[in-house]
Design an enzyme around this catalytic site. Structure first.
Site, PDB file in Angstrom:
ATOM      1  N   PRO A 120       0.798  -1.237   0.000  1.00 28.35           N
ATOM      2  CA  PRO A 120       0.000   0.000   0.000  1.00 28.35           C
ATOM      3  C   PRO A 120       0.825   1.279   0.000  1.00 28.35           C
ATOM      4  CG  PRO A 120      -0.978  -1.600   1.486  1.00 28.35           C
ATOM      5  CD  PRO A 120       0.346  -2.180   1.060  1.00 28.35           C
ATOM      6  N   TYR A 121       1.992   1.268   0.630  1.00 29.25           N
ATOM      7  CA  TYR A 121       2.850   2.456   0.601  1.00 29.25           C
ATOM      8  C   TYR A 121       3.228   2.804  -0.840  1.00 29.25           C
ATOM      9  CZ  TYR A 121       7.083   5.307   1.051  1.00 29.25           C
ATOM     10  OH  TYR A 121       8.028   6.293   0.917  1.00 29.25           O
ATOM     11  N   GLY A 122       3.758   1.829  -1.557  1.00 26.07           N
ATOM     12  CA  GLY A 122       4.150   2.050  -2.947  1.00 26.07           C
ATOM     13  C   GLY A 122       2.958   2.384  -3.833  1.00 26.07           C
TER      14      GLY A 122
END
Length: 406
Positions: free
Chosen positions: A212-214
Site C-alpha cells: 500500500p505504501y508504494g
C-alpha cells in the site's frame, strides 16, 4: 501617545483640554510628541508585521519562498536546513505525528532572522486549513515530503496510507492551483516499482507496486501527471528515492522516530537502538531471498545527497515540464553487508536475530542514476556505507532519546 501633564489641563463638560495660559512652554512638548507619534506610526506601517501582514505573505524579488510539508521529519528537516543555508525563505507545515518539534527549534535557533523560517502546526488532510495556509502565504514552490512511510505499517493500515499520501497530495495540488503556486518537487519512492524483473531500475521501469505504501505513492504520482497535462505554467519534479540513511555531517539534525514506530522503522534506526541497548538486538527479516547471501539488497542513499538532489531539482524545474528521477547510488548492498557496516560504525557487536520475511518486502532494488547524473548534474557523494552510519551514530549517541536529550 504621551499623556499631557494633568496639572496643565482642565475639564469642561467631561472633556479634558489643554490650557495654554497656565503652561505656555508645554506647547512645544505637545507638538514634539505629536511629531514623534506620527513618525512611529509611519515606521510601523513600513514594518513587515504591521496590520497582520508579514514577509511570508508577499512575494519579493530575489527571494524564493518554499513550503516544506513534513519539514519537521527526518528528511524534511534536513531539506529545510539545506534550503535555509542556501538563503531560501522556508515555511514548514507539519502536524508532528511523525516529525519532531525539536528539529524545528534547532532550525529556528540556526536561522533566527525575521523572514527566514516559520513553522505552522497543521494537518494537511484538512482542506480548509490547507487553503488558509496558501491564502495567507506567498509560496513560490512546494517540496512535498509529508507522508507516513513504513512499508510494514502500510500493509497493516492501508486506508491510512491512501488518505495520508494520495488524498493529501490531491489537496495540496488543489491549493496550488487555486493560489497560483506553479512549482512542485514531489517526494516519491522506489517502492512504486515493486519488484522489477530487471536490475538496475531506470525511470521507465514499469511501476508495479506490491504494498500500500508504494501503491499510494504511485497513485499520487498519477494524479500529479494528470494535473500537469496541458498546463504550460506548471514546473514539476518527481524524485523516486531509495533507502535513506545518515544525518547532518555537522551533527545538528538526526533521525528520531517515535518509540512506538521502531518496529516499522529503518534498519539503521534498529541497528542504533540495538547498539544503545534500547532493544536486545537487531531483527533481520528474511534470509531466503534469491540473493547472494539470502538477505534483501537495497540502494542506500545518504540524506545529505538526497536533499542536494531536491535543491538541484528545484533549481532546474521548468514550466510545462515534468522531470522524473531516481535518486540512488547505483549500487546495491545486502542487509548482511549493512549490518556488518553498522557493527563497525558503532563498535558494538550487535546481536542478530533472523526472522521470516516482512510482508510487502521485495528481494532486490537498486537504481541506475544515469538520468539524474546527466540532466541535473547530481551524483551521490556520500557513498561509504560505514562512514554514513558513523555520522548518524554520533548524533544517536549524543541524543539517545531523540531531540528530547543532548
Amino acid at each position: 501617545m504621551i499623556p499631557l501633564n494633568r496639572r496643565a489641563s482642565q475639564t469642561r463638560g467631561g472633556m479634558e483640554y489643554f490650557d495654554a495660559r497656565r503652561k505656555p512652554h508645554n506647547a512645544g512638548k505637545v507638538i514634539a510628541a505629536l511629531v514623534l507619534t506620527t513618525l512611529c506610526i509611519f515606521v510601523l506601517k513600513q514594518s513587515p508585521g504591521f496590520g497582520g501582514s508579514s514577509v511570508f505573505s508577499r512575494h519579493e524579488p530575489g527571494v524564493t519562498h518554499v513550503l516544506v510539508t513534513g519539514g519537521a521529519g527526518y528528511i524534511g528537516s534536513h531539506a529545510s536546513l539545506r534550503l535555509l543555508k542556501d538563503n531560501y525563505r522556508v515555511t514548514i507545515v507539519d502536524n508532528l505525528s511523525r516529525g519532531n518539534m525539536g528539529a524545528v527549534k534547532i532550525l529556528q535557533e540556526l536561522f533566527p532572522q525575521p523572514g527566514r523560517l516559520q513553522f505552522i502546526y497543521a494537518d494537511l488532510g484538512d482542506q480548509k486549513t490547507v487553503n488558509k495556509i496558501f491564502s495567507e502565504n506567498a509560496f513560490d514552490a512546494v517540496m512535498h515530503f509529508a507522508a507516513v512511510a513504513y512499508v510494514g505499517e502500510s500493509t497493516l493500515e492501508p486506508l491510512r496510507y491512501y488518505h495520508n499520501i494520495t488524498s493529501n497530495t490531491l489537496l495540496i495540488l488543489e491549493a496550488m492551483a487555486s493560489h497560483g503556486v506553479k512549482t512542485l518537487i514531489y517526494s516519491s519512492t522506489c517502492a512504486t516499482y515493486g519488484e522489477p524483473e530487471k536490475m538496475p531500475i531506470i525511470e521507465t521501469t514499469p511501476q508495479l507496486p506490491i504494498n500500500p505504501y508504494g501503491k499510494a505513492k504511485k497513485m499520487a504520482e498519477d494524479i500529479i501527471l494528470d494535473f500537469t497535462k496541458g498546463r504550460k505554467d506548471m514546473a514539476v519534479m518527481i524524485l523516486r528515492y531509495f533507502n535513506v540513511i545518515g544525518s547532518d555531517p555537522e551533527g545538528r539534525l538526526g533521525e528520531a522516530p517515535r518509540p512506538e514506530l521502531r518496529e516499522h522503522g529503518r534498519i539503521s534506526g534498529a541497528c542504533f537502538d540495538a547498539a544503545l541497548g534500547i532493544i536486545p538486538g537487531l531483527k533481520v527479516k528474511g534470509t531466503d531471498y534469491p540473493t547472494t547471501d539470502g538477505t534483501c539488497i537495497r540502494d542506500y542513499i545518504d540524506v545529505t545527497d538526497l536533499v542536494d538532489a531536491h535543491v538541484k531539482a528545484l533549481n532546474k524545474a521548468e514550466p510545462s515540464k515534468v522531470g522524473i528521477y531516481n535518486v540512488g547510488t547505483g549500487r546495491g548492498r545486502s542487509v548482511k553487508e549493512f549490518v556488518d557496516a553498522c557493527k563497525k560504525a558503532t563498535g558494538v557487536n550487535i546481536k542478530i536475530e533472523y526472522l521470516s520475511r516482512r510482508p510487502g518486502d521485495y528481494a532486490e532494488v537498486y537504481s541506475d542514476p544515469t538520468k539524474i547524473n546527466t540532466e541535473l548534474n547530481w551524483t551521490a557523494q556520500y557513498t561509504d556505507l560505514k562512514e554514513s552510519l558513523s555520522v548518524a551514530w554520533r548524533w544517536q549517541k549524543s541524543h539517545p532519546h531523540g531531540y528530547g536529550s543532548n
